[in-house]
Design a protein around this motif. Structure first.
Motif, short mmCIF file in Angstrom:
data_model
loop_
_atom_site.label_atom_id
_atom_site.label_comp_id
_atom_site.label_asym_id
_atom_site.label_seq_id
_atom_site.Cartn_x
_atom_site.Cartn_y
_atom_site.Cartn_z
N LEU A 29 0.85 -1.19 0.00
CA LEU A 29 0.00 0.00 0.00
C LEU A 29 0.88 1.24 0.00
N THR A 30 0.30 2.37 -0.35
CA THR A 30 1.09 3.58 -0.50
C THR A 30 1.92 3.88 0.74
N TYR A 31 1.31 3.80 1.92
CA TYR A 31 2.06 4.18 3.11
C TYR A 31 3.10 3.13 3.49
N VAL A 32 2.96 1.91 2.99
CA VAL A 32 4.01 0.91 3.20
C VAL A 32 5.23 1.26 2.36
N VAL A 33 4.99 1.62 1.10
CA VAL A 33 6.09 2.05 0.23
C VAL A 33 6.75 3.31 0.80
N GLN A 34 5.91 4.23 1.26
CA GLN A 34 6.45 5.47 1.83
C GLN A 34 7.27 5.20 3.08
N ALA A 35 6.85 4.21 3.87
CA ALA A 35 7.61 3.87 5.08
C ALA A 35 9.02 3.42 4.73
N TRP A 36 9.14 2.61 3.67
CA TRP A 36 10.48 2.19 3.25
C TRP A 36 11.28 3.39 2.76
N ALA A 37 10.67 4.22 1.93
CA ALA A 37 11.41 5.33 1.32
C ALA A 37 11.87 6.34 2.36
N THR A 38 11.04 6.60 3.37
CA THR A 38 11.39 7.64 4.33
C THR A 38 12.41 7.19 5.36
N VAL A 39 12.86 5.95 5.29
CA VAL A 39 14.07 5.58 6.03
C VAL A 39 15.26 6.37 5.48
N PHE A 40 15.19 6.74 4.20
CA PHE A 40 16.26 7.50 3.55
C PHE A 40 15.89 8.97 3.36
N LEU A 41 14.60 9.26 3.25
CA LEU A 41 14.15 10.63 2.97
C LEU A 41 13.67 11.27 4.27
#
Length: 666
Positions: A29-41
């Motif tokens: 889901l969108t917030y799952v993908v975002q959770a991975w990305a915001t480890v770096f962002l």
């Protein structure tokens, strides 16, 4: 400290992390993908903007609000690359593959002695052909002009040619510091480029201001034999202290440092709590209960409500802990620190509820995931959670900018999301007790909705829930320490789960990012009702403590009554009609404040009845009715139902709420 079922669950979470990475195999889901990305962002970089730009290129002509429905399509690696815009962050060096060769860019990390070193690595290609990159023996295909995040440490080749990894690390001679305050605190030990150093075995946590931290006292930290900065803090009731030292190589240097108290809420009968904290909910490092204990005592957080909850599937994280400890104080509780475990009930159509003080687990913890029906309505969950002894509130309620005079559609939005959409119905029906006005998302929008609800005749307490996730190490406010926002409740007698819950139910609360905020109306505080005859005057006093406050406001149902600088604000109110009074404190971004928009505090209301009548402002009541109309449209368009009867159950709830609001117009 924890029983066998909890230990087995923790082992399962570690296995999921080892197999699937940060997202533990959850559906994307969108917030799952975002959770991975915001480890770096971190908060300097815009995940959503970068993702929407990629989708706009793929789907030209589609309006942005419809593009949001397609966010699950994005290549998360490319989103990270595009959001960074050429920047390099300390936990993600970049390997640039250009037509002319390769270039490795990194914030060089210090490594002690011969310890192994591994890092995530962003492979960013500007070539028109695919490239095979091999990192530590694993091959990755990088598409033309594409991006790929890989794990590396020992060796990397690109197109068969070795890459010099020297920029990634610098070896340094080992030293050690022992940090001691005499009581549990939050510590930060940093060296070159802000790199954090941690005690052995401690998760490498970073807060929303990119500050490394850990909790405890009398701890030994291995550091390089070069200048390091040691900072100590202890939650919002304390200041911080800092010292720079150069420890001796091969020796242990003692640093004794303690924060000073700014205010003592418990001495005034007020206890601060965080009602929305996850122990485990994806993340880099599955969290054992000991981590929660260390964080609560290190932050001097009076009340900690851990919540079990799912992410995007049927797995409910920490359900085993809830089953074991429901109705009990968690083992590290004492007379000033109370920890309980409750639940986050999650519907990505109607909103997410949190419950504090449950006697046992509920039968259901979520609806509407993986194509299942958005049924039953949240009202059913509210009724069950209340029957189990829970104090119920909506968490992280709203996420978009919203003005005081905007129509409901501006905050309700479209599509599926976790906004507190059903709050207007549940509040009218008396099924919800509180709203997390202080949250990690839009405080201003939530506060505006809250005041509409109160102005329409609903009684709700202001509360706070950070949605901190102890299993995340580096994800903005989610990896920040619990209690970075708190709801303070004026408790009668000793601190217990029952006395704290009662104070919330009575509305004797204010919520804050840090400032102390006090309100009285004719000597009465939040939750009280002042009865006045028409034309009589009420005296209002607001006081604040905290260097981050820039402005105080006194608000009624008609808007801002008075405003002024911090410290003390007084005014009077002539009672012409029923109203309420709340106090608000605001300020710009500040080191003590982890919310990106700055400092904020908001009290629950003092209700002002006139000639026995309670506030029910016509404009606010009609606004709530318009909300229910728009919510019904959203439900019909985006809800998933197996039968017409399931949809009908929702509509019946809305109609019952409409009847309540119409009755207030009579």
């Amino acid at each position: 400290m924890f029983p066998e079922p909890v230990a087995r669950a923790l082992a399962d979470y570690r296995a999921l992390r080892d197999t699937h990475g940060v997202c533990w195999g959850e559906p994307p889901l969108t917030y799952v993908v975002q959770a991975w990305a915001t480890v770096f962002l971190d908060n300097r970089y815009d995940f959503w903007g970068a993702a929407l730009r990629l989708l706009a290129e793929r789907h030209p002509g589609i309006p942005q609000d419809e593009l949001e429905d397609l966010l699950g399509e994005v290549d998360a690696d490319e989103v990270v690359r595009d959001a960074l815009g050429g920047d390099v962050v300390d936990n993600l060096p970049a390997l640039r593959l250009t037509p002319g060769g390769v270039m490795l860019e990194a914030v060089t990390q210090v490594v002690l002695d011969d310890r192994p070193f591994r890092t995530s690595l962003l492979v960013d290609s500007s070539r028109d052909a695919p490239v095979t990159v091999v990192a530590d023996g694993t091959a990755y295909e990088v598409p033309p002009r594409g991006a790929k995040v890989v794990e590396a440490g020992e060796s990397v080749t690109a197109g068969g040619r070795p890459v010099d990894l020297a920029p990634l690390r610098r070896r340094a001679t080992r030293a050690a510091v022992r940090v001691r305050a005499g009581f549990p605190c939050r510590w930060s030990v940093t060296g070159a480029n802000g790199q954090g150093w941690y005690p052995e075995g401690a998760p490498r946590k970073v807060d929303a201001q990119r500050r490394p931290y850990f909790h405890g006292d009398d701890l030994v930290v291995a550091v390089p034999a070069e200048p390091v900065t040691v900072t100590v803090a202890r939650g919002m009731e304390y200041t911080s202290a800092e010292v720079v030292i150069t420890p001796e190589a091969g020796a242990e240097t003692l640093v004794e440092l303690a924060p000073e108290r700014l205010y003592d809420a418990a001495a005034r009968g007020w206890y601060g709590g965080d009602l929305h904290v996850h122990l485990n909910w994806m993340g880099e490092e599955p969290a054992a209960p000991e981590l929660a204990a260390a964080a609560q005592h290190g932050e001097d957080l009076h009340v900690l409500n851990l919540v079990a909850g799912n992410v995007a599937s049927g797995r409910v994280y920490d359900l085993e802990a809830l089953a074991h400890w429901a109705g009990e104080d968690l083992p590290w509780s004492d007379d000033r620190h109370l920890a309980r475990i409750g639940v986050e009930y999650r519907s990505d159509l109607a909103g997410h509820l949190t419950a504090f003080g449950l006697r046992e687990p509920p039968r259901r913890c979520h609806t509407g995931f993986q194509g299942t029906a958005d049924w039953p309505p949240n009202t059913v969950a509210c009724e069950e959670l209340r029957a189990l002894g829970g104090v119920i509130g909506y968490g992280h309620p709203f996420h978009t900018a919203f003005g005081e005079d905007d129509p409901p559609g501006a905050v309700l939005g479209r599509g599926r999301n976790c906004s507190a959409r059903e709050i207007v119905a549940d509040a009218a029906l008396g099924l919800v007790d509180a709203l997390d006005v202080l949250n990690h998302s839009s405080i201003e929008a939530t506060a505006a909705v809250y005041r509409r609800l109160v102005g329409a005749g609903n009684r709700l307490a202001v509360t706070a829930g950070t949605d901190a996730v102890l299993s995340f190490c580096r994800r903005g406010t989610a990896s920040s320490p619990p209690g970075w926002e708190r709801v303070y409740a004026n408790v009668a007698g000793p601190l217990t789960a029952e006395s704290y819950a009662e104070a919330i139910l009575l509305g004797r609360t204010f919520a804050t990012t840090g400032p102390w905020l006090e309100l009285t109306v004719n000597g009465h505080g939040p939750g009280d009702t002042v009865d006045l005859a028409a034309g009589r005057r009420a005296e209002i006093v607001v006081t604040s403590i905290g260097p981050e406050v820039e402005r105080l406001e006194i608000r009624t149902a008609d808007g801002v009554l008075a405003q002024g600088p911090p410290g003390r604000l007084t005014t009077s109110l002539v009672a012409d009609e029923p109203t309420y009074v709340v106090a608000v404190a605001t300020g710009p971004p500040h080191p003590r404040t982890l919310h990106g928009r700055g400092a904020y505090a908001h009290t629950s209301p003092v209700y002002v009845n006139v000639a026995g009548s309670h506030v029910a402002r016509e404009a606010d009541v009609r606004w709530c009715l318009a909300w229910l109309d728009r919510l019904e449209e959203l439900l019909r368009e985006f809800g998933t139902f197996e039968t017409e009867e399931q949809l009908g159950d929702h509509l019946e709830v809305y109609e019952r709420a409409r009847e309540v609001y119409r009755g207030r117009l009579a």
